[in-house]
Design a protein around this motif. Structure first.
Motif, PDB file in Angstrom:
ATOM      1  N   GLU A  41       2.659  -2.841  -5.352  1.00 53.23           N
ATOM      2  CA  GLU A  41       3.723  -3.814  -5.534  1.00 53.23           C
ATOM      3  C   GLU A  41       4.000  -4.651  -4.281  1.00 53.23           C
ATOM      4  O   GLU A  41       4.399  -5.812  -4.373  1.00 53.23           O
ATOM      5  N   ASN A  42       3.767  -4.049  -3.096  1.00 57.88           N
ATOM      6  CA  ASN A  42       4.049  -4.758  -1.845  1.00 57.88           C
ATOM      7  C   ASN A  42       2.804  -5.218  -1.112  1.00 57.88           C
ATOM      8  O   ASN A  42       2.860  -5.621   0.051  1.00 57.88           O
ATOM      9  N   GLY A  43       1.674  -5.122  -1.795  1.00 56.71           N
ATOM     10  CA  GLY A  43       0.406  -5.494  -1.163  1.00 56.71           C
ATOM     11  C   GLY A  43      -0.569  -4.332  -1.245  1.00 56.71           C
ATOM     12  O   GLY A  43      -0.332  -3.361  -1.967  1.00 56.71           O
ATOM     13  N   PRO A  44      -1.665  -4.429  -0.510  1.00 59.53           N
ATOM     14  CA  PRO A  44      -2.675  -3.375  -0.591  1.00 59.53           C
ATOM     15  C   PRO A  44      -2.138  -2.028  -0.118  1.00 59.53           C
ATOM     16  O   PRO A  44      -1.240  -1.981   0.717  1.00 59.53           O
ATOM     17  N   ASP A  45      -2.680  -0.978  -0.649  1.00 58.34           N
ATOM     18  CA  ASP A  45      -2.343   0.388  -0.235  1.00 58.34           C
ATOM     19  C   ASP A  45      -2.767   0.563   1.224  1.00 58.34           C
ATOM     20  O   ASP A  45      -3.944   0.780   1.522  1.00 58.34           O
ATOM     21  N   MET A  46      -1.796   0.453   2.116  1.00 55.13           N
ATOM     22  CA  MET A  46      -2.135   0.387   3.544  1.00 55.13           C
ATOM     23  C   MET A  46      -2.632   1.716   4.106  1.00 55.13           C
ATOM     24  O   MET A  46      -3.399   1.724   5.075  1.00 55.13           O
ATOM     25  N   ASP A  47      -2.214   2.832   3.536  1.00 52.22           N
ATOM     26  CA  ASP A  47      -2.758   4.118   4.000  1.00 52.22           C
ATOM     27  C   ASP A  47      -4.274   4.131   3.800  1.00 52.22           C
ATOM     28  O   ASP A  47      -5.034   4.512   4.693  1.00 52.22           O
ATOM     29  N   LYS A  48      -4.671   3.667   2.639  1.00 52.61           N
ATOM     30  CA  LYS A  48      -6.093   3.623   2.300  1.00 52.61           C
ATOM     31  C   LYS A  48      -6.831   2.614   3.193  1.00 52.61           C
ATOM     32  O   LYS A  48      -7.926   2.905   3.705  1.00 52.61           O
ATOM     33  N   VAL A  49      -6.220   1.445   3.384  1.00 51.21           N
ATOM     34  CA  VAL A  49      -6.851   0.410   4.213  1.00 51.21           C
ATOM     35  C   VAL A  49      -7.039   0.924   5.633  1.00 51.21           C
ATOM     36  O   VAL A  49      -8.130   0.831   6.218  1.00 51.21           O
ATOM     37  N   GLU A  50      -5.980   1.491   6.200  1.00 50.17           N
ATOM     38  CA  GLU A  50      -6.052   1.978   7.590  1.00 50.17           C
ATOM     39  C   GLU A  50      -7.117   3.059   7.753  1.00 50.17           C
ATOM     40  O   GLU A  50      -7.815   3.103   8.767  1.00 50.17           O
ATOM     41  N   GLU A  51      -7.225   3.891   6.733  1.00 50.17           N
ATOM     42  CA  GLU A  51      -8.235   4.963   6.787  1.00 50.17           C
ATOM     43  C   GLU A  51      -9.647   4.366   6.794  1.00 50.17           C
ATOM     44  O   GLU A  51     -10.501   4.758   7.594  1.00 50.17           O
ATOM     45  N   LEU A  52      -9.864   3.410   5.909  1.00 45.84           N
ATOM     46  CA  LEU A  52     -11.213   2.826   5.783  1.00 45.84           C
ATOM     47  C   LEU A  52     -11.627   2.053   7.038  1.00 45.84           C
ATOM     48  O   LEU A  52     -12.767   2.175   7.488  1.00 45.84           O
ATOM     49  N   VAL A  53     -10.719   1.241   7.581  1.00 45.68           N
ATOM     50  CA  VAL A  53     -11.111   0.433   8.746  1.00 45.68           C
ATOM     51  C   VAL A  53     -11.249   1.284  10.004  1.00 45.68           C
ATOM     52  O   VAL A  53     -11.982   0.925  10.928  1.00 45.68           O
ATOM     53  N   ALA A  54     -10.540   2.420  10.041  1.00 45.53           N
ATOM     54  CA  ALA A  54     -10.569   3.252  11.255  1.00 45.53           C
ATOM     55  C   ALA A  54     -11.854   4.058  11.375  1.00 45.53           C
ATOM     56  O   ALA A  54     -12.319   4.346  12.476  1.00 45.53           O
ATOM     57  N   LYS A  55     -12.428   4.382  10.229  1.00 45.50           N
ATOM     58  CA  LYS A  55     -13.531   5.351  10.305  1.00 45.50           C
ATOM     59  C   LYS A  55     -14.925   4.731  10.232  1.00 45.50           C
ATOM     60  O   LYS A  55     -15.907   5.410  10.505  1.00 45.50           O
TER      61      LYS A  55
END
Lengths: 407, 407
Positions: A146-160
């Motif tokens: 509702e507020n944009g992309p699932d940021m937990d998931k985004v942060e996980e993907l870009v970090a690893k």
């Protein structure tokens, strides 16, 4: 849930509709004549005065990245300094495609071959995904909440994973859900740690930045500023266009970027092209006058589009809510209504509509590789048909949804 | 040879010229206002009728590769079937750049990394060479002789090295020499054996296809037909534009290719862009009416340009022939006169001109990497300045040539 639907009756309704031989198109997010007519003043501009404010002959070669008054006119759409603007041709899609291929061929992704991955909030825009697929860029789905992309998931993907080099975002009135990213989402995007380091790029396609449908529009934080503040000044390429402001086929595409990125783009654009059509820039400048002219113009377009959105919402609510079928939003702007049916029904619904003469965006189109894993999302594009045709098409849509759920 | 030049007298002449504080520009091949004015009818077209002949709303999205009447109008320039035409934006340079990057990213050159080489007839066009340099494509010089490129050399290079994937050609009124390729050269290009096999491409930039300066124009064989006949149907991409027909900054670029190549281009263009500006296509169609309209228009432009070329040639002959200085051609068309001075004098001549207020194309610009191995070629671009300024600039040029030879 579906107990109150009578399949035989629905089939009868459907056959009656089919017998009408309709031919209606809700497939693409394009404006109708009713909206385009507001820009007809462009059709005999710029007129015989072909010089820009600084005296440049816009008929001739020169000025790679846009005449100053066009940069100034459109900079407020993206909320940037005109110096950070680059005006392209008539296609923001091309500016995005070229921004990606530039990174691959001469930028920081060079030599990575097929090993570039993009984060794709879903559901999203089919032509973004088609660019990636055509270039062999692997796409990683992330839910668009509702507020944009699932940021937990985004942060996980870009970090690893350092091969995650890019991310698509339609941050305002997203295609197709109408979602506008919250301040928190924008801040997390600007701050997150990326394994790809400085070569990570957000493709911020602000296609609907000023495409409001209400007097209480959504608000979007400026990600270029946030990235700068977060110490990641070169993280984002911003894009916009007048495709849904003036003419989709003959508008202006623009991009904005940090000083460093803009210099990189300009340098390589200089090898690629003589620059955009300056007479078309002048045409737009003369037509709008100033940013206030754009705002007034968008209000007129919104007044035409709002009843179309209202009709879709009204018919969905009337026909489907009583049966507990489907979920959708009431967007404050943009070009689409995103419909989520029950899992496994989207493809069938679209097929039923097609057989009854109503063309919708293909099921799955809103997901990378055309693959909606739950087969439930359908993009409704209410802008093109006249209101009476739209109503007729939505009746077909609702009968088709019901029938697909009965089968 | 130079014994009849008096250096002291030349220096005096040069200082007198310098004292005038001239500011003249012969650097780029761009038309002057005198030529552009013939196309001012475009400035208030297409007018309120925005539909193509087949009823398509040219304001809106749709039609990727050009409206049918625009294809039909411009096909005779390249001598091809309209079905083999693709209309782009305002920049043929961009169509060429994109044709190359497309081959590199998704075509038959994919994965070759830096290992792509191009044959470059010299002297040639600086922006062709800049594309290659920017993309890391190695350039191999081949002399451009009176009838076209030295074909013995070309055949040798393409036969022995499979990384030779491409070749630049400006086959008609070449930039800068005005050379038109002979029938034999075109046939040898179409027939030659290439180590790169079917992935070898000729970039046939027919920028001056109809830019005649006389009533007895050069004739060029159709290389697409020749390649087809020779069993190498997919060897050539043809390009042209209206940059020097209507407006350089706001014209139309076109390309043509075999059925197979055109399909490949269209497919990938579809990922890259929404297609060219159809209103600008309509604008050009309405302005010219038919191909006869283009022919008449080009005659008008030629009548303005011819006296400029004549002035350059007259002054060169008057000032330099008596001293045996330099070689040049009298071209039947195109945009340039190519001047070959004595070895080691081009850079100095350009510098002397600049100090006296006359900007020329940089010495070396007509060679890959900006490196004219003999430092002798200078591209004279007579089209932009008004006739009186052109005459003044050429006087400066001739004094500078003489002085450079005395030093």
């Amino acid at each position: 849930m579906l107990s109150n639907l009578d399949k035989a009756e629905l089939l009868q309704q459907y056959e009656q509709i089919k017998a009408k031989g309709l031919s209606l198109d809700m497939s693409r997010g394009k404006p109708g004549s009713d909206v385009l007519d507001f820009s007809n003043g462009l059709l005999d501009l710029p007129g015989r005065d072909y010089k820009s404010a600084n005296g440049f002959d816009c008929r001739n070669y020169g000025i790679l990245d846009g005449i100053p008054e066009a940069k100034a006119l459109f900079a407020p759409i993206l909320g940037v300094n005109p110096d950070n603007m680059i005006i392209g041709g008539n296609s923001s899609l091309q500016m995005m495609y070229d921004a990606i291929t530039r990174e691959m061929l001469v930028g920081s992704w060079k030599g990575k071959g097929g090993n570039v991955k993009f984060i794709c909030p879903v559901p999203g825009y089919d032509r973004h995904f088609a660019i990636c697929e055509s270039l062999g860029i692997e796409m990683l789905n992330v839910p668009l909440n509702e507020n944009g992309p699932d940021m937990d998931k985004v942060e996980e993907l870009v970090a690893k994973d350092e091969s995650v080099k890019g991310m698509w975002c339609i941050p305002m009135y997203s295609n197709p859900t109408g979602t506008t990213y919250s301040d928190e989402v924008v801040r997390r995007l600007s701050k997150m740690n990326t394994a790809a380091g400085e070569s990570f790029r957000i493709f911020w396609d602000n296609a609907y930045a000023i495409h409001h449908l209400t007097d209480t529009p959504d608000m979007l934080l400026n990600i270029l500023d946030e990235c700068h503040a977060a110490g990641n000044p070169d993280r984002v390429y911003m894009f916009a266009s007048t495709s849904k402001i003036t003419f989709p086929g003959a508008g202006l595409a623009v991009m904005a970027a940090s000083d460093k990125n803009a210099a990189f783009v300009r340098k390589n654009m200089g090898f690629q092209t003589i620059g955009g059509d300056k007479l078309n820039q002048l045409r737009h400048v003369r037509f709008f006058g100033d940013y206030n002219g754009i705002t007034k113009h968008m209000k007129q377009l919104g007044d035409v589009l709002k009843p179309k959105f209202d009709a879709v919402l009204e018919i969905l609510e009337r026909e489907l809510t009583p049966h507990g079928l489907g979920k959708w939003h009431n967007p404050n702007g943009g070009y689409f209504i995103s419909f989520d049916g029950n899992p496994g029904t989207a493809g069938r619904t679209v097929a039923l509509c097609k057989d009854a003469g109503v063309v919708l965006t293909g099921a799955g189109a809103t997901f990378p590789y055309g693959n909606d894993p739950e087969d439930r999302n359908i993009r409704i594009a209410p802008t093109f048909p006249p209101l009476d045709e739209l109503r007729a098409a939505m009746e077909v849509f609702c009968v088709s949804v019901k029938l697909a759920n009965c089968e």
